[in-house]
Write an enzyme that holds these catalytic residues in place. Sequence first.
Site: not given
Ligand code: SAH
Length: 357
Positions: A165, A117, A110, A338, A219, A295, A97
Amino acid sequence: MELGADKKDIKSLSLEELQAEIAAIGEKPFRAKQLYEWFHKKLARSYAEMTNIPQKLKETLADGYTYTSLRLVEVQTSQLDGTKKYLFALADGNLVESVWMQYHHGNSVCISSQVGCRMGCKFCASTLGGLERGLTPSEMLDQIYAIARDTGERVSNVVVMGTGEPLDNYDSLLKFITLITDENGLNISQRNITVSTCGIVENMRCLADERLQITLALSLHGATQEKRRTLMPIAEKYDLEEVIAACKAYFEKTGRRVTFEYSLVGGVNDTRQDAQELCRLLKGLNCHVNLIPVNPVKEREYVESKKESIARFKEILEQNHINATVRREMGRDIDGACGQLRRRYEMPARIASRLIE
Ligand code: SAH
């Protein structure tokens, strides 16, 4: 065996590497630049579009190398703000995606960095089926190329915040950054690239040593080691102190302010005390906090924070002079969290394959 696994991936080569390949097959040197521009500037989907390349060379390349071109499976467009969510199929049938967002400061894409993952964050949909594999540099690039072609617009910002990641696919990530910022390609400024990590400390430190001008987003999601551990299994491996030290090193080596992402989960990490702990943790750090209302993922029990809790959390940070924004929710009407779009598609396939077995 993976399709074409023995062949080099031609769109993952730098211009210098492509020049070496072209020389090795006895072609004129100028062909390398011509091809590179078709791949990375004119964003050709196939050799058929490359009008100034001789047919024989096209055939040699088509035989000797793989040419990555993602197949568009579905686009969802938000009626609220024009945000688009894309689902692409890779050559091996895996799905990824990507998201297109328009902001006043430019257009942002994005991208995903892996298929699935293995980090296991508790509130995230991308990790539910585990890791399939890392993406190649060309598969990361082509998410952006396919979206640029579809929208007909210039992409000015890239965020590596989709599924996966990025620091668990480190070499491909670095090559991707080299190619996307190349002046012979889309020439996106390093400053307009953000890489988000759950905090793989060794690779954060390696990235700092690269001294790139990209933004690192960490994160965090919890301001104490205990709280972080309840949400992120990676915290078992790296202590919060080490992670913060790596963020400081990133700032010292690159001069780039680190962004902390903090997904607010109702009743879990959004209390007054959580906010105060976050202030203590980040005191004196040159940083920015991005608050993300969680989310909800249907497979998990987590709920969004109340509006008042979000506002209170932000206010406490600001009172302590910590720069904070609540992430604007783009494409609310097309939102699955996501990784949800991909899951919706993959579930029937998985169930079907189980039935066949
Ligand atoms: N692996 C990377 C990228 C992940 S997605 C990382 O961990 O940073 C980007 C951000 O969205 C991350 O901070 C992740 O923790 C957050 N994220 C993932 N699922 C989410 C959700 N359901 N609600 C809110 N944030 C979420």
